[in-house]
Write an enzyme that holds these catalytic residues in place. Sequence first.
Site, PDB file in Angstrom:
ATOM      1  N   ARG A  50     -37.664 -16.340 -40.632  1.00  0.00           N
ATOM      2  CA  ARG A  50     -36.297 -16.090 -41.110  1.00  0.00           C
ATOM      3  C   ARG A  50     -35.982 -16.972 -42.322  1.00  0.00           C
ATOM      4  O   ARG A  50     -35.325 -16.539 -43.263  1.00  0.00           O
ATOM      5  CB  ARG A  50     -35.294 -16.309 -39.972  1.00  0.00           C
ATOM      6  CG  ARG A  50     -33.892 -15.846 -40.340  1.00  0.00           C
ATOM      7  CD  ARG A  50     -32.950 -15.810 -39.158  1.00  0.00           C
ATOM      8  NE  ARG A  50     -32.693 -17.146 -38.626  1.00  0.00           N
ATOM      9  CZ  ARG A  50     -31.923 -17.383 -37.551  1.00  0.00           C
ATOM     10  NH1 ARG A  50     -31.374 -16.381 -36.892  1.00  0.00           N
ATOM     11  NH2 ARG A  50     -31.732 -18.616 -37.123  1.00  0.00           N
ATOM     12  N   LYS A 150     -29.443 -17.146 -44.241  1.00  0.00           N
ATOM     13  CA  LYS A 150     -28.895 -18.377 -43.663  1.00  0.00           C
ATOM     14  C   LYS A 150     -28.874 -19.418 -44.771  1.00  0.00           C
ATOM     15  O   LYS A 150     -29.777 -20.250 -44.889  1.00  0.00           O
ATOM     16  CB  LYS A 150     -29.768 -18.809 -42.474  1.00  0.00           C
ATOM     17  CG  LYS A 150     -28.925 -19.189 -41.265  1.00  0.00           C
ATOM     18  CD  LYS A 150     -29.744 -19.335 -40.025  1.00  0.00           C
ATOM     19  CE  LYS A 150     -29.311 -20.527 -39.220  1.00  0.00           C
ATOM     20  NZ  LYS A 150     -27.903 -20.656 -38.923  1.00  0.00           N
ATOM     21  N   GLU A 183     -19.341 -11.557 -35.468  1.00  0.00           N
ATOM     22  CA  GLU A 183     -19.977 -12.672 -34.760  1.00  0.00           C
ATOM     23  C   GLU A 183     -19.016 -13.852 -34.764  1.00  0.00           C
ATOM     24  O   GLU A 183     -17.892 -13.757 -35.260  1.00  0.00           O
ATOM     25  CB  GLU A 183     -21.304 -13.034 -35.423  1.00  0.00           C
ATOM     26  CG  GLU A 183     -21.182 -13.465 -36.879  1.00  0.00           C
ATOM     27  CD  GLU A 183     -22.522 -13.850 -37.495  1.00  0.00           C
ATOM     28  OE1 GLU A 183     -23.466 -14.166 -36.747  1.00  0.00           O
ATOM     29  OE2 GLU A 183     -22.608 -13.861 -38.731  1.00  0.00           O
TER      30      GLU A 183
HETATM   31  N1  PXG Z   1     -24.479 -16.515 -36.309  1.00  0.00           N
HETATM   32  C1  PXG Z   1     -24.371 -17.482 -37.238  1.00  0.00           C
HETATM   33  C2  PXG Z   1     -23.406 -17.308 -38.355  1.00  0.00           C
HETATM   34  C3  PXG Z   1     -25.164 -18.630 -37.143  1.00  0.00           C
HETATM   35  O1  PXG Z   1     -25.064 -19.585 -38.069  1.00  0.00           O
HETATM   36  C4  PXG Z   1     -26.142 -17.729 -35.117  1.00  0.00           C
HETATM   37  C5  PXG Z   1     -25.329 -16.623 -35.273  1.00  0.00           C
HETATM   38  C6  PXG Z   1     -27.094 -17.783 -33.981  1.00  0.00           C
HETATM   39  O2  PXG Z   1     -28.433 -17.650 -34.446  1.00  0.00           O
HETATM   40  P1  PXG Z   1     -29.651 -18.323 -33.671  1.00  0.00           P
HETATM   41  O3  PXG Z   1     -30.844 -17.854 -34.442  1.00  0.00           O
HETATM   42  O4  PXG Z   1     -29.445 -19.795 -33.722  1.00  0.00           O
HETATM   43  O5  PXG Z   1     -29.633 -17.794 -32.297  1.00  0.00           O
HETATM   44  C7  PXG Z   1     -26.063 -18.757 -36.065  1.00  0.00           C
HETATM   45  C8  PXG Z   1     -26.914 -19.984 -35.921  1.00  0.00           C
HETATM   46  C9  PXG Z   1     -24.974 -25.666 -36.768  1.00  0.00           C
HETATM   47  C10 PXG Z   1     -25.930 -24.661 -36.295  1.00  0.00           C
HETATM   48  O6  PXG Z   1     -25.399 -26.778 -37.035  1.00  0.00           O
HETATM   49  C11 PXG Z   1     -25.701 -23.333 -36.577  1.00  0.00           C
HETATM   50  C12 PXG Z   1     -26.595 -22.391 -36.144  1.00  0.00           C
HETATM   51  C13 PXG Z   1     -27.693 -22.741 -35.425  1.00  0.00           C
HETATM   52  C14 PXG Z   1     -27.905 -24.073 -35.134  1.00  0.00           C
HETATM   53  C15 PXG Z   1     -27.015 -25.050 -35.569  1.00  0.00           C
HETATM   54  O7  PXG Z   1     -23.780 -25.376 -36.843  1.00  0.00           O
HETATM   55  N2  PXG Z   1     -26.316 -21.111 -36.481  1.00  0.00           N
END
Ligand code: PXG
Length: 289
Positions: A50, A150, A183
Amino acid sequence: MKVYINGKYYEKSDAKISVFDHGLLYGDGVFEGIRSYNSRVFKLKEHIERLFESAKSIMLNIPLTKEELIRAVIATLNKNNLKDAYIRLIVTRGEGDLGLDPRKCKAGSTIIIITDKIALYPEKLYREGLKIVTVPTVRNLPEALNPQIKSLNYLNNILAKIEAANANCDEAIMLDSLGYVAECTGDNIFIVKNNHLYTPPQCMGTLRGITRDAVLEIARKSKILAHEHVITRHEVYISDECFLTGTAAEIIPVVMVDGRVIGRGKPGKLTASLLKKFRELTRKEGVKY
Ligand code: PXG
């Protein structure tokens, strides 16, 4: 704590990059949040894939190959001596000048930060469930800044987080430009209705979360019918259960949305069973170090 920057390790207090890095000046860069459980990195390959996809989309050249980056993550984990860790992988556009032209940036910076844990929500909320609210800030349009990227530019999500805090809520539901549920600020959303699982499709302003995919995989194996389908706020309000998924949050129940009690106002049974199966998966799967 040992922080990796471009192949070298630094103590936390010495881990610094230039103020001219476009990651700071413009949010120009990409990142991943990854976790390890019991000396195994969960879905490392998927996170690296990703990261490279985000980078390709913004034409950012990652200085390492996928294999080299995996080795760097493992080496940094070993240096930090943690069995359960949160791994923040960042690649910035690098040092440039005060104009936004990325061609002025000679080389990107690769940064790996390891911490012992990330507490996105307090433990109490896993037992009692979150109270969340729909916020005015719409999720970035895929045609403008695709949420699949991301990127280091998280202002869209931060604004939503501020709006949730202003409403004294734990988390925000962000809608897409058509008004469908997209989301939350750092999590994907699921609802349960009549023992079927529903989550918004990835095309509409929803990040294809790796935890989301793991939950869909668990559902398939457990013969639970799961659908990637557009969801309205109404469908969230009348759902039997609701929960959020993300690397940091894992699976966390939601018990109130916009003042409406979800189900019986307590974390649901299917949510609890999925969390149990997810935790089993995190302990047996993953790249060992
Ligand atoms: N939506 C968004 C906008 C995200 O940023 C997810 C869904 C979930 O994705 P994953 O692949 O983690 O299941 C994310 C993930 C942080 C932090 O420090 C943010 C994420 C992941 C880990 C830490 O705020 N975002």
